[in-house]
Design an enzyme around this catalytic site. Structure first.
Site, PDB file in Angstrom:
ATOM      1  N   ARG A 113      28.599  -6.263 -31.201  1.00  0.00           N
ATOM      2  CA  ARG A 113      29.875  -5.766 -31.705  1.00  0.00           C
ATOM      3  C   ARG A 113      29.921  -6.060 -33.195  1.00  0.00           C
ATOM      4  O   ARG A 113      29.382  -7.071 -33.655  1.00  0.00           O
ATOM      5  CB  ARG A 113      31.061  -6.434 -30.996  1.00  0.00           C
ATOM      6  CG  ARG A 113      31.274  -5.998 -29.564  1.00  0.00           C
ATOM      7  CD  ARG A 113      31.767  -4.552 -29.480  1.00  0.00           C
ATOM      8  NE  ARG A 113      32.125  -4.150 -28.121  1.00  0.00           N
ATOM      9  CZ  ARG A 113      31.302  -3.583 -27.269  1.00  0.00           C
ATOM     10  NH1 ARG A 113      30.032  -3.354 -27.626  1.00  0.00           N
ATOM     11  NH2 ARG A 113      31.714  -3.230 -26.064  1.00  0.00           N
ATOM     12  N   HIS A 143      27.330   3.517 -33.380  1.00  0.00           N
ATOM     13  CA  HIS A 143      27.677   2.915 -32.087  1.00  0.00           C
ATOM     14  C   HIS A 143      27.281   3.843 -30.936  1.00  0.00           C
ATOM     15  O   HIS A 143      28.126   4.262 -30.129  1.00  0.00           O
ATOM     16  CB  HIS A 143      29.167   2.587 -32.022  1.00  0.00           C
ATOM     17  CG  HIS A 143      29.483   1.551 -30.969  1.00  0.00           C
ATOM     18  ND1 HIS A 143      30.613   0.780 -31.002  1.00  0.00           N
ATOM     19  CD2 HIS A 143      28.809   1.170 -29.838  1.00  0.00           C
ATOM     20  CE1 HIS A 143      30.636  -0.035 -29.962  1.00  0.00           C
ATOM     21  NE2 HIS A 143      29.551   0.187 -29.237  1.00  0.00           N
TER      22      HIS A 143
END
Length: 314
Positions: free
Chosen positions: A230, A277
């Site tokens: 993350r 992502h």
């Protein structure tokens, strides 16, 4: 009269094989209008890759909810809404759905960065023949931080590349068939020996800002930092200082902030490769996600424990 038990799915129910007939299935993938009264929902499969605001919106209106099933390995995007739930609700993640896809992208980022592929692509655009010697993954020391399902899948794919050494790190130390897993507390001693540092850890209070100035400062000159975890696991300001000096390189599938806004200095920082992502967003996602959902719902309908429980509300 039979009690109505609703299940909210981000896929149409007819696209998922093996669903039990015990429930009324409602298709909701984050649209403004709810498909039914949330109060009847007992099993909520969250929309995929939607904002926390969208994902959490129905939770406060789901008093009968028993299971929250994410389609991501990380659950940080739903934790903020758990206070609205009754005690005993199980939060389950999508362990096993993204392992292969994320591990593939991890190796792609490592190999592309080491072999200079981004520069070659820019050279192709300009019709430039950028011959030279580039780094191999062979004989490199790799440090995997976050040795869960994704971290283990990354090691599976590193195995054929003849790395000099692969070192595993997790929250707590343990032993595996492949060798020891070191605790996070050992990072100061492990970082200086790694040519490639891969972050695949969940985002928790312990890992937020893990790759800060001190962490990055312990990495060896010329090392590559790869983040498929993350964005907030890395302190962006500290990373920028290292890559802009040319001391470190980075390959990032996640950033902080995310999405990375136009004009942000990371876009054009030297030695930085960015993907948007997409670690889990591949052709492998949907069939694996649907199999997980069907399996979990069959277990739930049969009164059996569901898999991948991360926590239970109190």
């Amino acid at each position: 009269m039979r009690e109505t038990l609703d299940v909210w799915l981000p896929f149409p129910a007819e696209e998922i094989e093996g669903l039990p007939d015990s429930f009324h299935y409602r298709h909701w993938d984050g649209e403004e209008t709810f498909p039914a009264d949330p109060a009847a929902c007992v099993f909520y499969v969250t929309p995929y890759m939607k904002s926390p605001a969208v994902t959490l919106r129905p939770l406060a209106a789901m008093p009968r909810l028993r299971i929250v099933q994410t389609l991501t390995a990380g659950v940080d995007h739903v934790l903020g809404g758990l206070g609205d739930l009754a005690p005993g609700v199980r939060l389950c993640n999508a362990k096993g759905v993204h392992d292969a896809s994320t591990a593939e992208l991890t190796l792609t980022l490592v190999l592309a960065s080491l072999r200079g592929i981004p520069g070659m692509v820019r050279g192709q655009d300009r019709e430039e023949w950028r011959f030279g010697f580039y780094e191999a993954l062979a004989d490199k020391s790799v440090l995997i931080i976050g040795y869960g399902a994704v971290g283990a899948a990354v090691e599976d794919r590193l195995a054929p590349f003849e790395c000099e050494r692969i070192v595993r790190v997790a929250r707590t130390a343990r032993t595996t068939a492949r060798g020891p897993v070191h605790a996070l507390a050992e990072l100061p001693q492990l970082l200086p020996g790694a040519d490639v540092v891969i972050l695949s850890t969940p985002l928790t209070a312990e890992t937020r800002g893990l790759a800060d100035a001190e962490f990055l400062g312990r990495m060896k000159d010329g090392a590559l930092l790869v983040n498929v975890a993350r964005g907030p696991v890395v302190d962006t300001k500290s990373l920028l200082a290292e890559v802009e000096s040319g001391r470190l390189r980075a390959a990032l599938d996640v950033t902080d902030p995310e999405p990375l806004p136009s004009g942000h200095p990371l876009w054009h920082a030297p030695g930085v490769l960015i993907t948007p992502h997409v670690g889990g967003s591949s052709s492998a996602f949907e069939p694996r996600a649907k199999r997980l959902v069907a399996r979990q719902l069959r277990r739930f309908a049969a009164g059996e424990p569901v898999e991948n429980t991360v926590l239970i509300t109190e």
